[in-house]
Write an enzyme that holds these catalytic residues in place. Structure first.
Site: not given
Length: 326
Positions: A23, A42, A46, A92, A131, A155, A184, A283, A286
């Site tokens: 992003i 940065d 990642t 993650s 998120s 997370y 997403n 997962r 989730d």
């Protein structure tokens, strides 16, 4: 709306943390295309050098290799900055359950370091990546910002805490913060590799290589897929938003949801392939269903998504075909 219509003072300097990531690099590209100065911070853990390689020769681009966990680095990065777009994070869900301390240090301490430096240097506006994971086990559908459940992963906890700090910095420290509660997100430069890679690029990579993808669970879990260009729009609208809209978190989504099975069927059709997916274990951490009510971001920020799934996924597929080696 077309984000190129959003105007900022001519000499504005934008700091994009995590600007070599998925992003972040799209935000950087958009701002440079609009003629603004961009500084990227940065640590390249990642993020990827290849994501910013095309910006290196632009005189309005500056790169700092550094880590948001270091307060002095954040302070230096915020000098002279007008707007901060904070995307740097560990992202993650399963990995966060395995590494809670690392996620706390990066996503909470790192974010507070950025907020503190931004407030100190008089930054006008700060957007930050939150998120849909903050909704946790609440089953309300579609998801509305004011109704959240218990968080299901470290997370999710880190992003929820970031929102609380953002409110405090807006209320008490003179920094207007706007939470981008991403659903997403997909699009160009999203990495298909790694154990925790996002589902769309992994599926596209499998289809390009004629390999059946693995779907975690039964595939009936649903997601609100939003194309990265609409995410760029949301961030830039927030940078231009009034103070009255600050201190809040906003759903950044398309406002429609699809199951993973439905999404894979669309991809298969576009590729003209019939590869039956392999179904694997669910997962851990989730959320089962995730779809957004986007009325708040429309009302307060003027957000209007321009990409439905068909348009967005067609653009994404084209990018992967050009950039993924078979």
């Amino acid at each position: 709306m077309n984000y190129h219509e959003i105007a900022f003072p001519e000499n504005s300097l934008f700091l994009v943390t995590g600007g070599a990531g998925f992003i972040g690099s799209n935000l950087t590209e958009a701002l440079l295309s609009m003629g603004y100065r961009v500084r990227v911070l940065d640590n390249l853990l990642t993020g990827y050098e290849k994501n910013i390689a095309g910006f290196r020769d632009n005189p309005k681009f500056e790169f700092i290799k550094g880590d948001i966990r270091d307060a002095a680095t954040c302070d230096r990065a915020c000098e002279g900055v007008s707007y901060v777009l904070h995307q740097a994070a560990e992202v993650s869900v399963p990995e966060s359950i395995e590494q809670p301390v690392s996620y706390t240090m990066t996503n909470i301490i790192g974010t507070v370091n950025v907020m503190e430096a931004a407030a100190k240097h008089g930054v006008k506006k700060m957007t930050y990546a939150s998120s849909a994971a903050v909704y946790g086990d609440d089953e309300t559908m579609p998801k509305r910002e004011e109704i959240v459940g218990r968080r299901l992963s470290t997370y999710a906890v880190t992003k929820f805490v970031d929102e609380e700090y953002a409110y405090q910095y807006t209320l008490n420290y003179g920094l207007d913060c706007y939470g981008m509660r991403y659903f997403n997100v997909y699009g160009r430069r999203q990495d298909p590799n790694g154990a925790y890679a996002a589902v769309i690029p992994k599926f596209i990579e499998c289809l390009l290589r004629d390999e059946p993808p693995t779907i975690n669970g039964d595939g009936e879990q649903s997601r609100d897929f939003v194309y990265v260009e609409d995410v760029v729009q949301a961030n830039l609208l927030a940078c231009a938003a009034p103070h009255e809209a600050a201190g809040e978190a906003y759903n950044v989504a398309a406002g429609k949801r699809s199951s993973l099975n439905e999404m894979y069927a669309v991809l298969s059709k576009l590729f003209g392939k019939d590869l039956k997916p392999v179904f694997g274990p669910e997962r851990k951490g989730d959320i089962r269903h995730s779809g957004a009510d986007i009325s708040k971001i429309k009302k307060n920020l003027g957000y209007a998504p321009e990409y439905d799934f068909s348009r967005g996924i067609t653009a994404a597929i084209q990018w992967y075909k050009e950039n993924l080696k078979a």
